[in-house]
Design an enzyme around this catalytic site. Structure first.
Site, PDB file in Angstrom:
ATOM      1  N   LEU A  64      16.674  38.922  -6.194  1.00 52.17           N
ATOM      2  CA  LEU A  64      17.991  39.099  -5.586  1.00 52.17           C
ATOM      3  C   LEU A  64      18.590  40.354  -6.183  1.00 52.17           C
ATOM      4  O   LEU A  64      18.467  40.598  -7.386  1.00 52.17           O
ATOM      5  CB  LEU A  64      18.913  37.906  -5.879  1.00 52.17           C
ATOM      6  N   ASP A  65      19.250  41.146  -5.349  1.00 52.04           N
ATOM      7  CA  ASP A  65      19.940  42.319  -5.862  1.00 52.04           C
ATOM      8  C   ASP A  65      20.954  41.895  -6.918  1.00 52.04           C
ATOM      9  O   ASP A  65      21.511  40.789  -6.867  1.00 52.04           O
ATOM     10  CB  ASP A  65      20.678  43.047  -4.741  1.00 52.04           C
ATOM     11  N   ARG A  66      21.209  42.785  -7.833  1.00 53.69           N
ATOM     12  CA  ARG A  66      22.151  42.495  -8.921  1.00 53.69           C
ATOM     13  C   ARG A  66      23.480  41.915  -8.430  1.00 53.69           C
ATOM     14  O   ARG A  66      23.959  40.908  -8.963  1.00 53.69           O
ATOM     15  CB  ARG A  66      22.387  43.761  -9.739  1.00 53.69           C
ATOM     16  N   HIS A 173      17.549  45.667   0.751  1.00 52.78           N
ATOM     17  CA  HIS A 173      18.942  45.717   1.214  1.00 52.78           C
ATOM     18  C   HIS A 173      19.046  45.444   2.711  1.00 52.78           C
ATOM     19  O   HIS A 173      19.961  45.934   3.377  1.00 52.78           O
ATOM     20  CB  HIS A 173      19.579  47.076   0.896  1.00 52.78           C
TER      21      HIS A 173
END
Length: 268
Positions: A64-66, A173
């Site tokens: 998961l993105d930050r 993204h």
């Protein structure tokens, strides 16, 4: 949270599921999954924190993105990590997200819009940048709307939608870029979003995070084949949703995600 502000973990990680093969957690927004030379100032990471919390090594199987919060799964052995990786290649996982976006999204749909691979100037400096765009498919369903009597830009009021999302592919993204393509960027997105609306949420709601939650993950158990479903909480977003008059009960969101599960509605 800006990249200049180190993440501070306020409590132990919330474990959604654990057995002898794997562990699922509710990842806080703003927390890096593992060490990265792109964020040298950071000292707190999911992998190391979870390892210390459960007392054994963990193996990442997705990311998961930050800035994104929600369900994050780890294997507890290399063999199980391989099995979970094979499941993803076979598209046996189903992921559902919630996002707060700018504007009133009028209806649901399926966006098939190829995305060119995004490369980092440092991490991907030896990668080719001339690759053709890759297929990217996202299903989306508007759930709630709100109009706030707060002027923004040239408009006398600000409008937002709560949207359920199902990524069919897994590009970098993807959800953030697809919502921006639909002209309904996710609030709090500093790369693909709208700075005026991001500022509005900071000023009026003290909300500084990306409004994207990996709310649900469904997959077959890699050993027993039992169907598993993990659901992350709204956590710090729950008071904001309640203020907006939006549901905070998990049952509501599970019912909405079931709508996106229905394959027949997407048959061409």
């Amino acid at each position: 949270m800006s990249s200049a502000e180190p993440f501070v973990l306020q409590a132990p990680l919330t474990i959604l599921y654990q057995d002898e093969y794997m562990v699922a957690i509710d990842k806080p927004g703003g927390m890096l999954v593992h060490r990265s030379f792109l964020d040298k100032h950071e000292t707190v990471f999911v992998m190391q924190t979870l390892r210390d919390q459960i007392g054994q090594h963990v193996f990442p199987v997705h990311r998961l993105d930050r800035p994104t919060s929600g369900v994050l799964l780890f294997a507890l052995s290399a063999d199980v990590a391989r099995l979970l990786g094979e499941q993803q290649q076979l598209k046996l996982w189903r992921k559902h997200y919630l996002a707060v976006v700018r504007g009133f999204l009028p209806q649901g749909g399926e966006l098939d819009y190829p995305l060119k691979e995004q490369l980092d100037k440092i991490a991907d400096k030896f990668s080719r940048d001339d690759k053709a765009p890759q297929q990217a498919i996202t299903r989306y369903l508007p759930l709630q709307q709100i109009e706030l009597p707060i002027p923004v830009s040239r408009y006398p009021a600000a409008r937002y939608s709560l949207v359920a999302l199902q990524p069919i592919t897994g590009r970098k993204h993807q959800l953030r870029r697809h919502l921006a393509h639909l002209r309904h960027p996710i609030v709090g997105d500093t790369s693909h979003g709208d700075g005026k609306h991001n500022a509005l949420f900071k000023q009026h709601f003290n909300c500084r995070r990306l409004m994207l939650v990996a709310k649900q993950l469904q997959l077959p158990h890699p050993v027993t084949a039992e169907t598993l479903q993990f659901n992350a909480g709204l956590n710090e977003l729950a008071p904001l949703f309640a203020q907006f008059g939006w549901p905070v009960d998990d049952t509501y969101y599970q019912q909405q995600f079931a709508e996106l599960f229905m394959e027949e509605k997407w048959q061409k």
